[in-house]
Design a protein around this motif. Structure first.
Motif, PDB file in Angstrom:
ATOM      1  N   ALA A  27       0.833  -1.195   0.000  1.00  0.00           N
ATOM      2  CA  ALA A  27       0.000   0.000   0.000  1.00  0.00           C
ATOM      3  C   ALA A  27       0.876   1.256   0.000  1.00  0.00           C
ATOM      4  O   ALA A  27       0.633   2.181  -0.764  1.00  0.00           O
ATOM      5  N   ASN A  30       2.463   1.796  -3.413  1.00  0.00           N
ATOM      6  CA  ASN A  30       1.477   2.257  -4.388  1.00  0.00           C
ATOM      7  C   ASN A  30       1.040   3.681  -4.118  1.00  0.00           C
ATOM      8  O   ASN A  30       0.792   4.442  -5.035  1.00  0.00           O
ATOM      9  N   LYS A  31       0.947   3.984  -2.841  1.00  0.00           N
ATOM     10  CA  LYS A  31       0.527   5.325  -2.466  1.00  0.00           C
ATOM     11  C   LYS A  31       1.576   6.327  -2.940  1.00  0.00           C
ATOM     12  O   LYS A  31       1.266   7.325  -3.585  1.00  0.00           O
ATOM     13  N   SER A  34       1.317   6.730  -6.607  1.00  0.00           N
ATOM     14  CA  SER A  34       0.171   7.490  -7.070  1.00  0.00           C
ATOM     15  C   SER A  34       0.347   8.969  -6.750  1.00  0.00           C
ATOM     16  O   SER A  34      -0.118   9.820  -7.476  1.00  0.00           O
ATOM     17  N   LYS A  47      -8.704   1.002  -9.300  1.00  0.00           N
ATOM     18  CA  LYS A  47      -7.714   1.198  -8.240  1.00  0.00           C
ATOM     19  C   LYS A  47      -8.377   0.895  -6.915  1.00  0.00           C
ATOM     20  O   LYS A  47      -9.347   1.545  -6.530  1.00  0.00           O
ATOM     21  N   PRO A  49      -9.431   0.929  -3.296  1.00  0.00           N
ATOM     22  CA  PRO A  49      -9.321   1.958  -2.254  1.00  0.00           C
ATOM     23  C   PRO A  49      -8.659   1.431  -0.973  1.00  0.00           C
ATOM     24  O   PRO A  49      -8.230   2.213  -0.137  1.00  0.00           O
ATOM     25  N   LEU A  52      -4.753   0.049  -2.703  1.00  0.00           N
ATOM     26  CA  LEU A  52      -4.289   1.013  -3.700  1.00  0.00           C
ATOM     27  C   LEU A  52      -3.655   0.360  -4.925  1.00  0.00           C
ATOM     28  O   LEU A  52      -3.026   1.018  -5.741  1.00  0.00           O
ATOM     29  N   THR A  54      -3.594  -1.247  -8.566  1.00  0.00           N
ATOM     30  CA  THR A  54      -4.386  -1.016  -9.765  1.00  0.00           C
ATOM     31  C   THR A  54      -4.487  -2.301 -10.567  1.00  0.00           C
ATOM     32  O   THR A  54      -3.522  -3.055 -10.655  1.00  0.00           O
TER      33      THR A  54
END
Lengths: 307, 267
Positions: A27, A30-31, A34, A47, A49, A52, A54
């Motif tokens: 996470a 990915n955060k 992003s 994506k 929630p 995170l 995709t």
């Protein structure tokens, strides 16, 4: 850059990561990614929630809108839920034309409802009716969070109450798929009273010896958690969904610290003793049918509702 | 009775010396004996429970306790109950049903407490359970909103045969501040929300949510606590007499209908 190039670029990166560093697909990673501003076309990708990650929207939808990475069971429209749950062509709807009034004359409430009715293909936030599930007759209710976060006002309260009254009279089980932000504030005190009204209908239904199964889906909160969602004889939750009474932000503001991710998750409720089981979407029909069978309801031919 | 705005009432019920249940109980009832605990987890001081006599008739009292000072508020959590408070209330209501005595609920809460422990112990379930169980409780239930009737936390003690409100009391789906904060993203529009939400005793009488308005002395209950208590007593005397004459089956049918008929929709 053309869309195809973008697609290829994203796909290549995924494939690389899958081989070399699956651990990096956390996470946090990915955060960070992003936040760097990699823009993902929303109509092609989902994506998650929760984690995170995709994934291709096509794959995600084939997977019944469950995140392949973390098993989060994403929100469904009422129609998607009905198609995944009821036997084909077995559904007949109750109270299809019921619409809310505006008890406190909340500005622009009528307009807002009108727009949502079009966008969501429903008159208010719950659809009720009867159907068969693997041949077992049941009264079913499905809340759709796309409609004003499925908040409970007069229509939701009345339709759910009538569903229980119908099932009491016809000796049928009730299965409710709950999702809600809580009471519909735009309807003032009338919405609060729906909590008492629905709970009262369940009391009578329960006294008549019939089975009520609640399926808690994302998100089930507020006044709905504090009324009919918590009153099932059997309470099932979908994996990773949010369930709670108070909003996360409200609690965070009260205690002035960040809450852990798993707080108010289905798993958190299971651990604390407030749900009977967590059931994956792909097994839901089979579980519901088994539970109805074990409560001595009779199987009829699939796809038929005898009136 | 002069017309006072919702905003003015909001200020009135927050007056520091507005009487609380601890002021009223000795003035209305005799020989109150407090009973503690939900028998599962613990005791919650936000809800006071026990038995007393009213004109020599035994009654059960369930009351949300606003503190009269900081110390008392610390103890009673500003009348914001935890799940064990609601479960204690239900236990004592069942006890009242067994011994056939009326239940009198005194409602005065900003709402059920929002916190980690409340969630862990099932705040939603506790409230839901009370709504369901009170609907079929085979003994008269009378609820009186004394000041603040905040959301589900108030409703959990307000599934009743008759709901009365003190003249300046408010009863709402969410606090005006919460309403403004969620719908308009601006908690400072609290007063505007209070006026819009239709939360006064007259509004609730019009909606059929409340059956009776109990008048307060000029300027509010704090100006004459004894007189307010007398007004409450007078109402209770009538209501108990009326409800105790009703057989259990009719009582429950009427209670169900009281809530069943609330809703504004077309079809």
């Amino acid at each position: 850059m053309g869309l195809e190039d973008l697609l290829k670029k994203v796909k290549d990166r995924f494939d690389d990561e899958a081989e070399v560093a699956p651990a990096l697909r956390s996470a946090a990673y990915n955060k960070a990614e992003s936040e760097k501003g990699v823009k993902i076309p929303e109509d092609l990708f989902f994506k998650c929630p929760r984690c995170l990650t995709t994934s291709y929207k096509e794959d995600f939808e084939k997977n019944r809108k469950v995140c392949a990475n973390c098993n989060y069971h994403a929100r469904l429209t009422w129609r998607e839920r009905l198609n995944l749950t009821a036997d084909r062509n077995s559904f007949s709807e109750f109270d299809a034309n019921m619409e809310s009034q505006n008890p406190i004359d909340y500005p622009e409430y009528a307009d807002k409802l009108q727009k949502l009715r079009k966008a969501c293909d429903m008159r208010d936030a719950v659809i009720t009716g009867e159907c068969t599930i693997r041949g077992y007759k049941a009264v079913i209710g499905i809340m759709d969070s796309n409609f004003m976060m499925a908040s409970m006002g007069s229509v939701v309260g009345e339709k759910i109450t009538r569903a229980f009254e119908y099932a009491t009279k016809n000796k049928m089980p009730v299965i409710l798929f709950t999702a809600s932000g809580g009471a519909r504030m735009q309807e003032g005190i009338i919405s609060l009273m729906q909590m008492a009204k629905t709970s009262g209908a369940i009391a009578k239904f329960s006294d008549a010896g019939q089975l009520y199964i609640t399926v808690l889906t994302d998100p089930t909160t507020g006044g709905v958690t504090a009324s009919f969602a918590s009153l099932g004889d059997v309470i099932i939750a979908e994996p990773k969904v949010l369930i709670g009474f108070a909003g996360r932000r409200v609690i965070q503001d009260t205690i002035k610290q960040k809450l852990p991710d798993e707080f108010q998750s289905a798993e958190f409720l299971l651990e604390n003793g407030f749900v009977d089981l967590i059931c994956e979407r792909r097994r839901m029909r089979s579980y519901l049918a088994r539970i109805m069978r074990m409560h001595n309801y009779e199987k009829i031919e699939e796809g038929r509702v005898n009136k | 009775m002069s017309r006072i705005s919702a905003t003015e009432r909001l200020a009135l019920i927050r007056v520091k010396n507005r009487p609380t249940v601890n002021d009223y109980i000795p003035l209305i009832f005799d020989g109150f004996i407090e009973m503690h605990g939900d028998r599962h987890y613990g005791d919650d001081a936000a809800i006071l429970g026990g038995i007393a006599t009213f004109y020599s008739m035994p009654v059960t009292i369930l009351a949300q306790v606003k503190g009269r000072d900081v110390e008392e508020n610390k103890r009673t959590n500003f009348a914001m109950p935890h799940p064990e408070g609601y479960r204690k209330a239900l236990r004592l209501a069942k006890q009242a049903e067994k011994f056939n005595r009326p239940v009198i609920c005194l409602v005065d809460t900003p709402g059920a407490f929002c916190g980690i422990e409340a969630e862990e112990r099932g705040q939603g379930e506790a409230i839901a359970r009370n709504l369901m169980e009170f609907m079929t409780l085979k003994t008269p239930v009378i609820s009186i909103v004394l000041g603040e009737g905040g959301s589900g936390g108030a409703l959990a003690l307000a599934v009743c045969d008759e709901l009365a409100m003190l003249e300046n009391a408010l009863y709402s789906v969410i606090s005006p501040r919460g309403f403004a904060s969620i719908l308009w993203k601006d908690p400072s529009r609290e007063k505007e929300a209070a006026e819009l939400m239709k939360i006064t005793s007259e509004d609730l009488l019009n909606f059929g949510v409340c059956e009776k308005i109990i008048s307060e002395p000029a300027g509010g209950a704090h100006n004459d606590c004894q007189l307010t208590a007398d007004n409450i007593s007078e109402y209770l005397f009538d209501a108990i007499k009326r409800l105790c004459r009703t057989d259990a089956e009719t009582l429950l049918k009427n209670r169900y209908q009281k809530f069943r008929k609330i809703g504004m929709f077309t079809e």
